[in-house]
Scaffold this active site. Sequence first.
Site, PDB file in Angstrom:
ATOM      1  N   GLU A 129     -11.211  -1.073   4.897  1.00  0.00           N
ATOM      2  CA  GLU A 129     -10.067  -0.884   3.984  1.00  0.00           C
ATOM      3  C   GLU A 129      -8.761  -1.119   4.740  1.00  0.00           C
ATOM      4  OE1 GLU A 129      -8.726  -1.122   1.307  1.00  0.00           O
ATOM      5  OE2 GLU A 129      -8.870   0.717   0.118  1.00  0.00           O
ATOM      6  N   ASP A 176      -4.261   6.105   1.612  1.00  0.00           N
ATOM      7  CA  ASP A 176      -3.063   6.800   1.159  1.00  0.00           C
ATOM      8  C   ASP A 176      -3.512   8.170   0.643  1.00  0.00           C
ATOM      9  OD1 ASP A 176      -0.175   6.522   0.561  1.00  0.00           O
ATOM     10  OD2 ASP A 176      -0.797   6.547  -1.527  1.00  0.00           O
TER      11      ASP A 176
HETATM   12  P1  IMP Z   1      -5.323   5.563  -2.220  1.00  0.00           P
HETATM   13  O1  IMP Z   1      -6.413   5.536  -3.249  1.00  0.00           O
HETATM   14  O2  IMP Z   1      -4.168   6.416  -2.647  1.00  0.00           O
HETATM   15  O3  IMP Z   1      -5.813   5.952  -0.836  1.00  0.00           O
HETATM   16  O4  IMP Z   1      -4.689   4.122  -2.180  1.00  0.00           O
HETATM   17  C1  IMP Z   1      -5.210   3.102  -1.424  1.00  0.00           C
HETATM   18  C2  IMP Z   1      -4.674   1.781  -1.900  1.00  0.00           C
HETATM   19  O5  IMP Z   1      -3.299   1.855  -2.308  1.00  0.00           O
HETATM   20  C3  IMP Z   1      -4.693   0.795  -0.766  1.00  0.00           C
HETATM   21  O6  IMP Z   1      -5.912   0.099  -0.706  1.00  0.00           O
HETATM   22  C4  IMP Z   1      -3.520  -0.104  -1.084  1.00  0.00           C
HETATM   23  O7  IMP Z   1      -3.937  -1.136  -1.947  1.00  0.00           O
HETATM   24  C5  IMP Z   1      -2.554   0.772  -1.816  1.00  0.00           C
HETATM   25  N1  IMP Z   1      -1.489   1.265  -0.924  1.00  0.00           N
HETATM   26  C6  IMP Z   1      -1.277   2.527  -0.527  1.00  0.00           C
HETATM   27  N2  IMP Z   1      -0.210   2.635   0.270  1.00  0.00           N
HETATM   28  C7  IMP Z   1       0.252   1.375   0.430  1.00  0.00           C
HETATM   29  C8  IMP Z   1       1.341   0.813   1.185  1.00  0.00           C
HETATM   30  O8  IMP Z   1       2.113   1.486   1.894  1.00  0.00           O
HETATM   31  N3  IMP Z   1       1.495  -0.531   1.089  1.00  0.00           N
HETATM   32  C9  IMP Z   1       0.682  -1.320   0.338  1.00  0.00           C
HETATM   33  N4  IMP Z   1      -0.352  -0.839  -0.375  1.00  0.00           N
HETATM   34  C10 IMP Z   1      -0.562   0.503  -0.324  1.00  0.00           C
HETATM   35 MG    MG Z   2      -5.983  -2.180  -1.280  1.00  0.00          MG
END
Ligand code: IMP
Ligand code: MG
Length: 181
Positions: free
Chosen positions: A99, A103
Amino acid sequence: MHDHIDRVLIDEPKLRRRVTELGEQITADYQDVPELVLISVLKGSVVFMADLIRAIKLPLAIDFIAAASYGASTETSGVIRVLKDLDYDILGKHILLVEDIIDSGLTLRYLRESLLHRGPASLRICALLNKPERRRVDLPVDYLGFDIPNEFVVGYGLDYNERYRNLPYLAVLAPEAVRLH
Ligand code: IMP
Ligand code: MG
């Protein structure tokens, strides 16, 4: 195209060094595994994936999965849907899920659990970036490139509204650019 870049967070040499180290670590850990399968989570991880596989000195296969969360482009809603599934069956395989960034952790938690249901021999997670301050769920991350602060980053595969993926370094997007779109 660099108009909305605030600053470079991780430059090319630093990315290259860390990816090489991760590849060496993975190579050592999977020495005795007959075939390793790396699964790239599209699209953000493709640049990292392309560099990482060349740093792993083992026989391996690759596959891709695409998932999206409903909701705004810079925040995950926690409701995930699979847009493109794997090409191959992972039953009995040793899987490394690759991945770009963790986030909230919701996307990977969902993918990890759904892939575990398919009966892989093992499943580990390799993420280039991690935002510890944003984590909402527990997730075992076996290989991690960098912990980064809670800012929106682009480049090296990561996008904002599909842009900036081709920057060879990782940059912080200017906060006013995030608001503009
Ligand atoms: P999560 O489900 O909140 O962990 O989000 C993960 C996904 O959000 C990643 O695979 C990215 O596609 C997107 N994402 C989260 N933070 C960023 C960032 O700072 N820049 C670009 N994409 C992000
Ligand atoms: Mg992504």
